[in-house]
Design a protein around this motif. Structure first.
Motif, PDB file in Angstrom:
ATOM      1  N   LYS A  54      23.014  74.740 -78.229  1.00  0.00           N
ATOM      2  CA  LYS A  54      23.201  73.491 -77.487  1.00  0.00           C
ATOM      3  C   LYS A  54      22.932  73.742 -76.011  1.00  0.00           C
ATOM      4  O   LYS A  54      23.330  74.767 -75.458  1.00  0.00           O
ATOM      5  N   VAL A  55      22.283  72.747 -75.397  1.00  0.00           N
ATOM      6  CA  VAL A  55      22.170  72.776 -73.931  1.00  0.00           C
ATOM      7  C   VAL A  55      23.345  71.985 -73.377  1.00  0.00           C
ATOM      8  O   VAL A  55      23.686  70.943 -73.929  1.00  0.00           O
ATOM      9  N   VAL A  56      23.955  72.479 -72.321  1.00  0.00           N
ATOM     10  CA  VAL A  56      24.876  71.608 -71.581  1.00  0.00           C
ATOM     11  C   VAL A  56      24.229  71.287 -70.245  1.00  0.00           C
ATOM     12  O   VAL A  56      23.588  72.136 -69.632  1.00  0.00           O
ATOM     13  N   SER A  74      22.548  76.790 -70.248  1.00  0.00           N
ATOM     14  CA  SER A  74      22.582  75.985 -69.034  1.00  0.00           C
ATOM     15  C   SER A  74      21.176  75.989 -68.449  1.00  0.00           C
ATOM     16  O   SER A  74      20.559  77.049 -68.325  1.00  0.00           O
ATOM     17  N   LEU A  75      20.669  74.795 -68.116  1.00  0.00           N
ATOM     18  CA  LEU A  75      19.347  74.714 -67.490  1.00  0.00           C
ATOM     19  C   LEU A  75      19.469  74.498 -65.979  1.00  0.00           C
ATOM     20  O   LEU A  75      18.555  73.980 -65.347  1.00  0.00           O
ATOM     21  N   ASP A  76      20.600  74.912 -65.412  1.00  0.00           N
ATOM     22  CA  ASP A  76      20.785  74.725 -63.964  1.00  0.00           C
ATOM     23  C   ASP A  76      19.676  75.405 -63.164  1.00  0.00           C
ATOM     24  O   ASP A  76      19.309  74.947 -62.082  1.00  0.00           O
ATOM     25  N   GLY A 117      23.904  54.992 -62.587  1.00  0.00           N
ATOM     26  CA  GLY A 117      25.279  54.703 -62.975  1.00  0.00           C
ATOM     27  C   GLY A 117      26.203  54.914 -61.782  1.00  0.00           C
ATOM     28  O   GLY A 117      25.751  54.963 -60.630  1.00  0.00           O
ATOM     29  N   ASP A 118      27.495  55.109 -62.052  1.00  0.00           N
ATOM     30  CA  ASP A 118      28.429  55.166 -60.933  1.00  0.00           C
ATOM     31  C   ASP A 118      28.767  56.577 -60.458  1.00  0.00           C
ATOM     32  O   ASP A 118      29.558  56.737 -59.532  1.00  0.00           O
ATOM     33  N   ILE A 119      28.186  57.596 -61.094  1.00  0.00           N
ATOM     34  CA  ILE A 119      28.301  58.958 -60.553  1.00  0.00           C
ATOM     35  C   ILE A 119      26.934  59.635 -60.639  1.00  0.00           C
ATOM     36  O   ILE A 119      26.027  59.126 -61.308  1.00  0.00           O
ATOM     37  N   HIS A 121      26.660  63.377 -60.987  1.00  0.00           N
ATOM     38  CA  HIS A 121      26.832  64.810 -61.282  1.00  0.00           C
ATOM     39  C   HIS A 121      26.088  65.231 -62.548  1.00  0.00           C
ATOM     40  O   HIS A 121      25.988  66.421 -62.844  1.00  0.00           O
ATOM     41  N   GLN A 122      25.583  64.265 -63.300  1.00  0.00           N
ATOM     42  CA  GLN A 122      24.921  64.595 -64.561  1.00  0.00           C
ATOM     43  C   GLN A 122      23.579  65.284 -64.297  1.00  0.00           C
ATOM     44  O   GLN A 122      22.960  65.102 -63.261  1.00  0.00           O
ATOM     45  N   SER A 123      23.130  66.030 -65.322  1.00  0.00           N
ATOM     46  CA  SER A 123      21.753  66.522 -65.293  1.00  0.00           C
ATOM     47  C   SER A 123      20.848  65.378 -65.754  1.00  0.00           C
ATOM     48  O   SER A 123      21.298  64.483 -66.495  1.00  0.00           O
ATOM     49  N   LEU A 124      19.588  65.443 -65.345  1.00  0.00           N
ATOM     50  CA  LEU A 124      18.662  64.382 -65.743  1.00  0.00           C
ATOM     51  C   LEU A 124      18.532  64.331 -67.267  1.00  0.00           C
ATOM     52  O   LEU A 124      18.621  63.258 -67.879  1.00  0.00           O
ATOM     53  N   ALA A 125      18.343  65.496 -67.902  1.00  0.00           N
ATOM     54  CA  ALA A 125      18.161  65.489 -69.366  1.00  0.00           C
ATOM     55  C   ALA A 125      19.423  65.040 -70.085  1.00  0.00           C
ATOM     56  O   ALA A 125      19.355  64.386 -71.129  1.00  0.00           O
ATOM     57  N   GLY A 126      20.589  65.365 -69.546  1.00  0.00           N
ATOM     58  CA  GLY A 126      21.849  64.915 -70.145  1.00  0.00           C
ATOM     59  C   GLY A 126      21.977  63.400 -70.062  1.00  0.00           C
ATOM     60  O   GLY A 126      22.369  62.742 -71.030  1.00  0.00           O
ATOM     61  N   PRO A 308      32.852  58.082 -55.590  1.00  0.00           N
ATOM     62  CA  PRO A 308      33.598  59.269 -56.019  1.00  0.00           C
ATOM     63  C   PRO A 308      34.538  58.945 -57.183  1.00  0.00           C
ATOM     64  O   PRO A 308      35.131  57.876 -57.212  1.00  0.00           O
ATOM     65  N   ARG A 309      34.621  59.843 -58.166  1.00  0.00           N
ATOM     66  CA  ARG A 309      35.556  59.683 -59.300  1.00  0.00           C
ATOM     67  C   ARG A 309      36.351  60.974 -59.396  1.00  0.00           C
ATOM     68  O   ARG A 309      35.935  61.913 -60.032  1.00  0.00           O
ATOM     69  N   ARG A 310      37.495  61.004 -58.712  1.00  0.00           N
ATOM     70  CA  ARG A 310      38.228  62.265 -58.638  1.00  0.00           C
ATOM     71  C   ARG A 310      39.438  62.315 -59.570  1.00  0.00           C
ATOM     72  O   ARG A 310      40.016  63.352 -59.752  1.00  0.00           O
ATOM     73  N   ARG A 312      40.944  62.259 -63.122  1.00  0.00           N
ATOM     74  CA  ARG A 312      40.391  62.495 -64.453  1.00  0.00           C
ATOM     75  C   ARG A 312      40.875  61.456 -65.467  1.00  0.00           C
ATOM     76  O   ARG A 312      42.042  61.067 -65.441  1.00  0.00           O
ATOM     77  N   PHE A 313      39.971  61.014 -66.332  1.00  0.00           N
ATOM     78  CA  PHE A 313      40.329  60.002 -67.322  1.00  0.00           C
ATOM     79  C   PHE A 313      39.527  60.213 -68.601  1.00  0.00           C
ATOM     80  O   PHE A 313      38.639  61.056 -68.665  1.00  0.00           O
ATOM     81  N   ARG A 314      39.871  59.438 -69.615  1.00  0.00           N
ATOM     82  CA  ARG A 314      39.120  59.384 -70.872  1.00  0.00           C
ATOM     83  C   ARG A 314      38.506  58.001 -70.959  1.00  0.00           C
ATOM     84  O   ARG A 314      39.132  57.032 -70.519  1.00  0.00           O
ATOM     85  N   PRO A 398      28.390  52.138 -79.552  1.00  0.00           N
ATOM     86  CA  PRO A 398      29.111  53.013 -78.620  1.00  0.00           C
ATOM     87  C   PRO A 398      28.171  53.863 -77.767  1.00  0.00           C
ATOM     88  O   PRO A 398      27.108  54.272 -78.230  1.00  0.00           O
ATOM     89  N   HIS A 399      28.574  54.082 -76.528  1.00  0.00           N
ATOM     90  CA  HIS A 399      27.871  55.048 -75.652  1.00  0.00           C
ATOM     91  C   HIS A 399      27.968  56.411 -76.343  1.00  0.00           C
ATOM     92  O   HIS A 399      29.048  56.820 -76.768  1.00  0.00           O
ATOM     93  N   TRP A 400      26.844  57.134 -76.422  1.00  0.00           N
ATOM     94  CA  TRP A 400      26.830  58.411 -77.145  1.00  0.00           C
ATOM     95  C   TRP A 400      27.655  59.487 -76.443  1.00  0.00           C
ATOM     96  O   TRP A 400      28.066  60.468 -77.070  1.00  0.00           O
ATOM     97  N   GLY A 401      27.883  59.307 -75.159  1.00  0.00           N
ATOM     98  CA  GLY A 401      28.617  60.335 -74.408  1.00  0.00           C
ATOM     99  C   GLY A 401      30.072  59.946 -74.161  1.00  0.00           C
ATOM    100  O   GLY A 401      30.754  60.610 -73.385  1.00  0.00           O
ATOM    101  N   LYS A 402      30.531  58.840 -74.769  1.00  0.00           N
ATOM    102  CA  LYS A 402      31.908  58.378 -74.523  1.00  0.00           C
ATOM    103  C   LYS A 402      32.640  58.220 -75.856  1.00  0.00           C
ATOM    104  O   LYS A 402      32.019  58.047 -76.896  1.00  0.00           O
ATOM    105  N   LEU A 403      33.971  58.239 -75.786  1.00  0.00           N
ATOM    106  CA  LEU A 403      34.768  58.316 -77.013  1.00  0.00           C
ATOM    107  C   LEU A 403      34.569  57.091 -77.903  1.00  0.00           C
ATOM    108  O   LEU A 403      34.472  55.966 -77.413  1.00  0.00           O
TER     109      LEU A 403
END
Ligand SMILES: Cc1cc2nc3c(=O)[nH]c(=O)nc-3n(C[C@H](O)[C@H](O)[C@H](O)COP(=O)(O)OP(=O)(O)OC[C@H]3O[C@@H](n4cnc5c(N)ncnc54)[C@H](O)[C@@H]3O)c2cc1C
Length: 445
Positions: A54-56, A74-76, A117-119, A121-126, A308-310, A312-314, A398-403
């Motif tokens: 898996k890539v993160v 990691s593809l950083d 979106g509203d943040i 911090h994501q990678s482009l591929a993610g 900023p989203r500091r 933490r939430f689900r 559902p969003h694939w990256g959300k619960l």
């Protein structure tokens, strides 16, 4: 009061965890390829050892979509701009590029991302792989802006994909859930750099609900937040302006008070107190919405889209047919109000254009996105379940990256190209090298 949590991703000890902190793994190996051939070799090594891969990216998904006990990559180190064309607006990035770096990379070419979106911090591929989106009925999510990509398959083969070249794999990989290969480069359709003029204000919830459809249709980017238990919505309306216009950004002092103190500081306190004493939450929610006053500002698009989203939430978020927005929203408001006293996080409502990407949450239909959140120290299951049932009544995806709790049997009926996607995966990953428990649930074995 703790605002800043330790970073998500792979720790120096090789443990992986996501941003929300609800998933952790100790993968068998960590690789950090710096080249496309390095990715190809890492995949061939994993195949020889019969390990999952898996890539993160930014590890900002709330689900375990990126989790593995096998090899985590990691593809950083595989980040940055490959090329950009001012005339066509096409820009190619290495896949590990973080969204926060894109504005600076495109700036010399006078280009910008069409939407965000509203943040950041994501990678482009993610972001591409999970159907990440912003708001605006004329704008698709990231998947819809992809014009080509280069992908390394499970056996190490490198393929270039576009509408004309490997079209099936192109369709599957534009929102690929990390299930069809490792994307190493992405070409996006960008737009000339632009400013956004933002109006943020509290408004009566009833007016916002009844005017939602019209306001989405009349604005470039409209969204609102609503704290359960209150009758006020906080709206944000962004209007696109030419890039050479006059900027009037939020002053540092105002940003500090609104975004850091009210948006994150007071909010963090509410959540921490609310987690212990349920009864105080409605009062503090009402106070928070009263304290937020109208503000207008104009700035570079990326500075306005992102906040900023500091704390933490689900989160759970579904895409519903846009035409059903008002009816569904009224049910969600009733359910959240009836649910009880302790929901300290707001509900967020956005929209997006239809696209033709097979696994995009907005495939074939204009969509309203409704997101519910819960402070990470509070149980979320009962609240999310109550709201999720409403999303199902309206054919929500559902969003694939959300619960969420849907599985392949239910998702197949929501995506007209579900089986086309599986056929491509069968062709490119017959050994299921990229499979993990999340993908087994949503795609089937
Ligand atoms: C605070 C917060 C705010 C958010 N705001 C928004 C929002 O406004 N809009 C929205 O739609 N979503 C939002 N999200 C969700 C987020 O955008 C998605 O979950 C996104 O996938 C995260 O990107 P990432 O780089 O962290 O991906 P990860 O979570 O690391 O990975 C996601 C998936 O992408 C795959 N992947 C990563 N890189 C590659 C690659 N190179 N090749 C193939 N597959 C790959 C992974 O294997 C995994 O399957 C938010 C999340 C958080 C925590």
């Amino acid at each position: 009061m703790k605002l800043f949590d330790d970073a998500p991703g792979i720790s120096p000890r090789g443990t992986w965890r996501n941003w929300a902190g609800n998933y952790r793994r100790q993968p068998a190996a960590v690789v950090r390829p710096e080249t496309v051939s390095g990715v190809s070799e890492a995949l061939q090594d994993a195949a020889r050892m019969h390990r999952g891969f898996k890539v993160v990216g930014g590890s900002h998904s709330f689900t375990d979509i990126a989790a593995t006990d096998g090899v985590v990559a990691s593809l950083d180190a595989l980040s940055g701009l490959v090329s950009a064309d001012r005339e066509t607006g096409l820009a190619t990035f290495r896949a590990g590029t973080r969204l926060r770096d894109i504005a600076g990379l495109l700036q010399p070419y006078g280009l910008a991302l069409p939407n965000m979106g509203d943040i950041d911090h994501q990678s482009l591929a993610g972001a591409v792989s999970t159907s990440t989106h912003g708001t605006g009925l004329e704008y698709t999510g990231f998947g819809g802006a992809v014009r080509a990509f280069t992908i390394v398959l499970a056996d190490g083969e490198v393929r270039h994909c576009s509408a004309d070249e490997n079209p099936g794999l192109f369709q599957a990989g534009r929102v690929g859930l990390g299930a069809v290969g490792v994307i190493v480069e992405v070409t996006l359709q960008c737009v000339p750099r632009f400013l956004l003029s933002a109006v943020e204000q509290p408004e009566p919830l009833e007016d916002v609900l009844s005017g939602f459809t019209e306001r989405c249709e009349q604005s470039d980017h409209f969204e609102f937040y609503w704290f359960p238990g209150t009758r006020v919505a906080l709206t944000k309306t962004n209007t696109r302006l030419p890039g050479d216009g006059q900027r009037s950004p939020v002053t540092t002092a105002r940003r500090l008070v609104d975004d850091e103190l009210l948006g994150n500081g007071l909010f963090s306190l509410t959540c921490q107190v609310g987690a212990r004493f349920n009864g105080v939450v409605p009062g503090v929610n009402a106070l928070a919405t009263r304290l937020v006053s109208k503000r207008t500002y104009t700035d570079e698009s990326h500075a306005v889209f992102v906040s900023p989203r500091r704390v933490r939430f689900r989160e759970m978020e579904y895409a519903l047919p846009f035409e059903e927005a008002e009816e569904a929203l009224r049910k969600v408001v009733d359910a959240a109000n009836a649910f009880g006293e302790s929901v300290s996080f707001p509900i967020e409502v956005r929209s997006a254009a239809a696209d033709d990407v097979w696994m995009s949450t907005a495939n074939g239909r204009r969509s309203v996105y409704i997101a519910v959140h819960r402070y990470h120290r509070e149980p979320h299951a009962e609240y999310f379940e109550a709201i999720e049932r409403i999303f199902w009544e309206h054919g929500g995806r559902p969003h694939w990256g959300k619960l969420h709790t849907l599985d392949a049997a239910r998702l197949r009926g929501l995506y007209p190209h579900f089986d086309d996607f599986l056929a491509v995966r069968e062709e490119v990953d017959p050994q299921r090298r990229f499979l993990n428990p999340y993908l087994r649930r949503v795609l089937g074995a």
